[in-house]
Design an enzyme around this catalytic site. Structure first.
Site, short mmCIF file in Angstrom:
data_model
loop_
_atom_site.label_atom_id
_atom_site.label_comp_id
_atom_site.label_asym_id
_atom_site.label_seq_id
_atom_site.Cartn_x
_atom_site.Cartn_y
_atom_site.Cartn_z
N TYR A 149 0.89 -1.22 0.07
CA TYR A 149 0.00 0.14 -0.07
C TYR A 149 0.97 1.18 -0.01
CZ TYR A 149 -3.60 3.56 1.44
OH TYR A 149 -4.33 4.30 1.61
N ASP A 244 9.35 2.64 0.27
CA ASP A 244 8.29 3.28 0.95
C ASP A 244 8.60 3.00 2.38
OD1 ASP A 244 6.19 3.93 2.28
OD2 ASP A 244 4.73 3.37 0.46
N LYS A 272 4.08 8.78 8.99
CA LYS A 272 3.71 8.22 10.29
C LYS A 272 4.67 8.46 11.70
CE LYS A 272 0.47 4.78 8.21
NZ LYS A 272 0.59 4.10 7.08
C1 LIG Z 1 0.10 4.59 5.65
C2 LIG Z 1 0.93 4.45 4.47
C3 LIG Z 1 0.83 5.22 3.43
C4 LIG Z 1 -0.07 6.22 3.28
O1 LIG Z 1 0.17 7.20 4.23
P1 LIG Z 1 -1.09 8.19 4.49
O2 LIG Z 1 -0.62 9.26 5.32
O3 LIG Z 1 -2.08 7.27 5.12
O4 LIG Z 1 -1.55 8.80 3.08
C5 LIG Z 1 1.81 5.01 2.32
N1 LIG Z 1 2.62 3.81 2.51
C6 LIG Z 1 2.91 3.02 3.32
C7 LIG Z 1 3.66 1.96 3.41
C8 LIG Z 1 1.72 3.06 4.44
O5 LIG Z 1 1.78 2.47 5.56
#
Ligand SMILES: *Cc1c(COP(=O)(O)O)cnc(C)c1O
Length: 435
Positions: A149, A244, A272
């Protein structure tokens, strides 16, 4: 299979109003509890490892706001910093020294972030990095792994993890087919599939984007050689490697998965934890690439609240705490104790369930087979997970309301909290497998 949950009349009443206003009653899909059923929690407040709903129930929280809260809720230093900054102004639309400070904390931990840009969500970081990769390579395709994701931008909404996995949405309507066609989806942990997709699209792939430790289809660790293969294949093909680390950054180690597993990314995404519970994310990496971003270059990307001072202060305080010597060692030790206890219990009972864990990230898959990619993750029994989720709730333990998410151990969880959770888990599994 779902056990009767305690009645939560205030939560139910507020959620009924929310449903009149918000699609599904929520402002982000997984909060609606669709895959576990029942009334979603309506939260009143939280502190440390504990979260409290509006009906006065207390839970040990393993959602941790889906990743940011490595220090637990309302850490005193973070709260003080936010309050102090709020009194000095919450947004200026101009640069502050705080942005430079937070960036310096990040660069000390992750030297590959030679230059970076703050944004307000992981989604923005991912979409901006892909735009940059396309501009830098003059190519249009990106490669993404099933079950990973990267936020909700158009390019990432096919075969994606997190809420799309929870709701069983293979591809989102509203994404023009011409855009979706530019994302090439292949299985995680499959280097041959990477070779094949590059052979089929020679000279056309701008970037590979990957979660170095997947945590949005449940936790799935990279197998030996997978990440180094990605590095080698992308380099050979003149494509960029986008790591990511929105979840893994400052989570699995201070230097993220890239430091721990010795990956050399071209671009990195963070989010995060770096915002300490406020909306911050970042993308960054090679200086020559980042200099293509406006106003040094012509790749456009901007944000009214980017580098927001309140959020910068929360991030700085959080990274200060995790920078202290021994922080990650203590978290790792505590998590290892927790995981060992859970594994021992699972082995004794021979349940058809797999604990997939990487440090403080864990998922209990209700599956008899080891989970190594999205196909095997999806074979897990989400209905049994739902029953388990409610059993745990009735023991005062809050897990993610979805089989396809991670549980997060934070610095605020005590050994007693974790042992209590293992006991609750033992009783909950007994109940779930009895039915
Ligand atoms: C949470 C997440 C995102 C998206 O971040 P948001 O702040 O919710 O838009 C992208 N990549 C990874 C791996 C994530 O866990």
């Amino acid at each position: 299979m779902t056990p009767p949950a305690k009645p939560r009349p205030r939560s139910a009443a507020i959620f009924a109003r929310a449903q009149e206003i918000f699609p599904g009653g929520v402002n982000s899909p997984v909060r609606a509890f669709r895959s576990v059923g029942g009334t979603p929690l309506i939260i009143d407040h939280a502190s440390g490892s504990r979260i409290f709903d509006v009906d006065g129930n207390e839970y040990l929280d393993f959602i941790g706001s889906w990743g940011p809260l490595i220090l637990g809720h309302a850490h005193p230093a973070v709260v003080r910093a936010i309050a102090d900054q709020a009194a000095r102004g919450t947004t200026f639309g101009m640069t502050t020294e705080l942005e430079v400070e937070l960036a310096a904390c990040i660069q000390r931990a992750m030297p590959a972030m030679e230059k970076l840009r703050f944004v307000s969500s992981g989604t923005e970081a991912a979409m901006s990095a892909v735009r940059l990769a396309r501009a830098a390579t003059a190519r249009n395709y990106i490669v993404k792994f099933n079950g990973c994701y990267h936020g909700h931008a158009d390019s990432f909404l096919s075969e994606a993890g997190s809420g799309l996995a929870t709701l069983g949405i293979p591809a989102s309507p509203g994404v023009p087919p011409a855009i979706a066609a530019l994302t090439l989806n292949i299985p995680y942990n499959d280097s041959r599939a990477v070779e094949q997709v590059f052979a089929a699209h020679a000279g056309e792939i701008a970037a590979v984007i990957v979660e170095p430790i997947a945590a949005n289809m449940g936790v799935v660790a990279p197998e030996g050689g997978f990440l180094s293969d990605l590095r080698e294949i992308t380099r050979r093909a003149g494509a960029l490697l986008i790591i990511d680390e929105v979840i893994t950054g400052f989570r699995v180690a201070r230097g993220g998965a890239q430091g721990l597993l010795s990956i050399e990314p071209d671009l990195t995404l963070l989010g995060k934890i770096i915002g300490g519970g406020l909306p911050v994310a970042a993308y960054g990496g090679r200086r020559d690439l980042m200099d293509l971003i406006a106003p040094s270059g012509t790749v456009y990307q901007a944000g009214t609240l980017s580098g927001n001072p309140l959020a910068m202060r929360a991030g700085i305080e959080t990274l200060r705490v995790v920078e202290a010597p021994g922080f990650y060692e203590a978290l790792a030790e505590k998590s290892a104790h927790f995981v060992a206890g859970l594994r021992r219990m699972l082995a004794e009972r021979k349940y058809p369930a797999q604990l997939s864990a990487f440090g403080s990230l864990l998922t209990l898959f209700f599956s008899p087979e080891r989970v190594r990619d999205f196909e095997t993750a999806k074979r897990a029994d989400a209905k049994r997970y739902a029953a388990f989720f409610w059993e745990m709730m009735n023991h005062g333990i809050l897990l993610a309301p979805s089989q396809f998410e991670a549980a997060f151990v934070s610095a605020a969880h005590s050994i007693q909290d974790l042992d209590r959770t293992t006991d609750a888990c033992r009783e909950s599994l007994a109940a779930v497998f009895r039915n």
